[in-house]
Design a protein around this motif. Structure first.
Motif, PDB file in Angstrom:
ATOM      1  N   LYS A   1       0.853  -1.193   0.000  1.00  0.00           N
ATOM      2  CA  LYS A   1       0.000   0.000   0.000  1.00  0.00           C
ATOM      3  C   LYS A   1       0.886   1.238   0.000  1.00  0.00           C
ATOM      4  CE  LYS A   1      -4.096  -1.814   2.188  1.00  0.00           C
ATOM      5  NZ  LYS A   1      -5.047  -1.704   3.278  1.00  0.00           N
ATOM      6  N   ILE A   2       0.606   2.140  -0.949  1.00  0.00           N
ATOM      7  CA  ILE A   2       1.377   3.372  -1.065  1.00  0.00           C
ATOM      8  C   ILE A   2       0.405   4.541  -1.080  1.00  0.00           C
ATOM      9  CG2 ILE A   2       2.946   4.706  -2.527  1.00  0.00           C
ATOM     10  CD1 ILE A   2       3.926   2.017  -3.658  1.00  0.00           C
ATOM     11  N   ILE A   3       0.670   5.551  -0.281  1.00  0.00           N
ATOM     12  CA  ILE A   3      -0.137   6.777  -0.294  1.00  0.00           C
ATOM     13  C   ILE A   3       0.538   7.752  -1.240  1.00  0.00           C
ATOM     14  CG2 ILE A   3      -1.081   8.688   1.037  1.00  0.00           C
ATOM     15  CD1 ILE A   3      -0.951   6.814   3.501  1.00  0.00           C
ATOM     16  N   LEU A   4      -0.182   8.148  -2.291  1.00  0.00           N
ATOM     17  CA  LEU A   4       0.355   9.049  -3.302  1.00  0.00           C
ATOM     18  C   LEU A   4       0.307  10.491  -2.824  1.00  0.00           C
ATOM     19  CD1 LEU A   4      -1.337   7.450  -6.427  1.00  0.00           C
ATOM     20  CD2 LEU A   4       0.919   6.976  -5.482  1.00  0.00           C
ATOM     21  N   SER A   5       0.970  11.377  -3.554  1.00  0.00           N
ATOM     22  CA  SER A   5       1.030  12.789  -3.171  1.00  0.00           C
ATOM     23  C   SER A   5      -0.343  13.445  -3.186  1.00  0.00           C
ATOM     24  CB  SER A   5       1.982  13.547  -4.091  1.00  0.00           C
ATOM     25  OG  SER A   5       1.545  13.483  -5.433  1.00  0.00           O
ATOM     26  N   ASN A   6      -1.305  12.894  -3.941  1.00  0.00           N
ATOM     27  CA  ASN A   6      -2.658  13.463  -3.978  1.00  0.00           C
ATOM     28  C   ASN A   6      -3.556  12.887  -2.886  1.00  0.00           C
ATOM     29  OD1 ASN A   6      -3.260  10.897  -4.874  1.00  0.00           O
ATOM     30  ND2 ASN A   6      -3.984  11.518  -6.890  1.00  0.00           N
ATOM     31  N   GLY A   7      -2.990  12.028  -2.017  1.00  0.00           N
ATOM     32  CA  GLY A   7      -3.742  11.450  -0.914  1.00  0.00           C
ATOM     33  C   GLY A   7      -4.372  10.097  -1.233  1.00  0.00           C
TER      34      GLY A   7
ATOM     35  N   VAL B   1      -0.100  -1.948  -4.946  1.00  0.00           N
ATOM     36  CA  VAL B   1       0.612  -2.477  -6.116  1.00  0.00           C
ATOM     37  C   VAL B   1       1.851  -3.238  -5.661  1.00  0.00           C
ATOM     38  CG1 VAL B   1      -0.154  -0.672  -7.716  1.00  0.00           C
ATOM     39  CG2 VAL B   1       1.896  -0.306  -6.375  1.00  0.00           C
ATOM     40  N   GLU B   2       2.336  -4.119  -6.532  1.00  0.00           N
ATOM     41  CA  GLU B   2       3.608  -4.806  -6.280  1.00  0.00           C
ATOM     42  C   GLU B   2       4.755  -3.809  -6.423  1.00  0.00           C
ATOM     43  OE1 GLU B   2       4.582  -8.015  -5.585  1.00  0.00           O
ATOM     44  OE2 GLU B   2       2.525  -8.705  -5.350  1.00  0.00           O
ATOM     45  N   CYS B   3       4.708  -3.018  -7.522  1.00  0.00           N
ATOM     46  CA  CYS B   3       5.772  -2.078  -7.848  1.00  0.00           C
ATOM     47  C   CYS B   3       5.137  -0.818  -8.441  1.00  0.00           C
ATOM     48  CB  CYS B   3       6.722  -2.732  -8.850  1.00  0.00           C
ATOM     49  SG  CYS B   3       7.895  -1.584  -9.597  1.00  0.00           S
ATOM     50  N   LEU B   4       5.310   0.316  -7.801  1.00  0.00           N
ATOM     51  CA  LEU B   4       4.711   1.560  -8.271  1.00  0.00           C
ATOM     52  C   LEU B   4       5.238   1.954  -9.643  1.00  0.00           C
ATOM     53  CD1 LEU B   4       2.858   3.957  -7.773  1.00  0.00           C
ATOM     54  CD2 LEU B   4       4.747   5.074  -6.573  1.00  0.00           C
ATOM     55  N   SER B   5       6.538   1.881  -9.841  1.00  0.00           N
ATOM     56  CA  SER B   5       7.119   2.247 -11.138  1.00  0.00           C
ATOM     57  C   SER B   5       6.595   1.348 -12.254  1.00  0.00           C
ATOM     58  CB  SER B   5       8.646   2.157 -11.095  1.00  0.00           C
ATOM     59  OG  SER B   5       9.154   3.108 -10.197  1.00  0.00           O
ATOM     60  N   CYS B   6       6.473   0.051 -11.971  1.00  0.00           N
ATOM     61  CA  CYS B   6       5.955  -0.893 -12.977  1.00  0.00           C
ATOM     62  C   CYS B   6       4.511  -0.570 -13.326  1.00  0.00           C
ATOM     63  CB  CYS B   6       6.054  -2.322 -12.464  1.00  0.00           C
ATOM     64  SG  CYS B   6       7.743  -2.860 -12.134  1.00  0.00           S
ATOM     65  N   ALA B   7       3.698  -0.248 -12.331  1.00  0.00           N
ATOM     66  CA  ALA B   7       2.293   0.084 -12.560  1.00  0.00           C
ATOM     67  C   ALA B   7       2.156   1.352 -13.397  1.00  0.00           C
ATOM     68  CB  ALA B   7       1.563   0.245 -11.236  1.00  0.00           C
ATOM     69  N   LEU B   8       3.024   2.320 -13.173  1.00  0.00           N
ATOM     70  CA  LEU B   8       2.982   3.577 -13.930  1.00  0.00           C
ATOM     71  C   LEU B   8       3.443   3.395 -15.370  1.00  0.00           C
ATOM     72  CD1 LEU B   8       4.415   5.964 -11.217  1.00  0.00           C
ATOM     73  CD2 LEU B   8       2.084   5.986 -12.115  1.00  0.00           C
ATOM     74  N   THR B   9       4.574   2.737 -15.555  1.00  0.00           N
ATOM     75  CA  THR B   9       5.126   2.608 -16.903  1.00  0.00           C
ATOM     76  C   THR B   9       4.345   1.636 -17.783  1.00  0.00           C
ATOM     77  OG1 THR B   9       6.745   0.960 -16.168  1.00  0.00           O
ATOM     78  CG2 THR B   9       7.464   3.260 -16.224  1.00  0.00           C
TER      79      THR B   9
ATOM     80  N   GLU C   1      -2.680   5.569 -13.879  1.00  0.00           N
ATOM     81  CA  GLU C   1      -2.331   6.866 -14.465  1.00  0.00           C
ATOM     82  C   GLU C   1      -1.888   7.794 -13.345  1.00  0.00           C
ATOM     83  OE1 GLU C   1      -1.908   8.879 -17.544  1.00  0.00           O
ATOM     84  OE2 GLU C   1      -2.223   6.811 -18.053  1.00  0.00           O
ATOM     85  N   PRO C   2      -0.720   8.393 -13.454  1.00  0.00           N
ATOM     86  CA  PRO C   2      -0.280   9.318 -12.408  1.00  0.00           C
ATOM     87  C   PRO C   2      -1.101  10.605 -12.423  1.00  0.00           C
ATOM     88  CG  PRO C   2       1.254   9.361 -14.232  1.00  0.00           C
ATOM     89  CD  PRO C   2       0.248   8.278 -14.528  1.00  0.00           C
ATOM     90  N   ASP C   3      -1.402  11.108 -11.243  1.00  0.00           N
ATOM     91  CA  ASP C   3      -2.144  12.361 -11.095  1.00  0.00           C
ATOM     92  C   ASP C   3      -1.161  13.409 -10.574  1.00  0.00           C
ATOM     93  OD1 ASP C   3      -4.099  14.304 -10.761  1.00  0.00           O
ATOM     94  OD2 ASP C   3      -4.739  13.535  -8.827  1.00  0.00           O
TER      95      ASP C   3
ATOM     96  N   VAL D   1       5.331  11.056  -8.360  1.00  0.00           N
ATOM     97  CA  VAL D   1       3.953  10.687  -8.018  1.00  0.00           C
ATOM     98  C   VAL D   1       3.758  10.364  -6.539  1.00  0.00           C
ATOM     99  CG1 VAL D   1       4.189   8.239  -8.600  1.00  0.00           C
ATOM    100  CG2 VAL D   1       1.976   9.332  -8.815  1.00  0.00           C
ATOM    101  N   ALA D   2       4.761   9.811  -5.891  1.00  0.00           N
ATOM    102  CA  ALA D   2       4.609   9.428  -4.491  1.00  0.00           C
ATOM    103  C   ALA D   2       5.265  10.400  -3.519  1.00  0.00           C
ATOM    104  CB  ALA D   2       5.175   8.027  -4.268  1.00  0.00           C
ATOM    105  N   TYR D   3       6.376  11.006  -3.936  1.00  0.00           N
ATOM    106  CA  TYR D   3       7.135  11.880  -3.045  1.00  0.00           C
ATOM    107  C   TYR D   3       7.427  13.207  -3.742  1.00  0.00           C
ATOM    108  CZ  TYR D   3       7.745   7.270  -1.085  1.00  0.00           C
ATOM    109  OH  TYR D   3       7.522   6.017  -0.601  1.00  0.00           O
TER     110      TYR D   3
END
Length: 57
Positions: A3-9, A14-22, A27-29, A45-47
């Motif tokens: 579980k990852i909390i993104l910068s937009n809350g 996901v297993e891997c945030l970078s993998c999910a994005l690429t 979709e990154p917000d 996207v996260a930090y």
């Protein structure tokens, strides 16, 4: 899964945030700093650290 909390809350699981994005799974917000034909530089996207630029080629 992680579980990852993104910068937009938003929380994502996901297993891997970078993998999910690429791969297009999520979709990154985020604000795009600059984009050209060969370069895409959004805010992280996260930090959203001031001055940190992430390059997705």
């Amino acid at each position: 899964m992680r579980k990852i909390i993104l910068s937009n809350g938003q929380t994502v699981e996901v297993e891997c945030l970078s993998c999910a994005l690429t791969s297009g799974v999520m979709e990154p917000d985020v604000r795009v700093i600059t984009e050209t034909e060969y370069f895409h530089a959004p805010q992280d996207v996260a930090y959203p650290i001031k001055g940190l630029v992430i390059n997705y080629n």
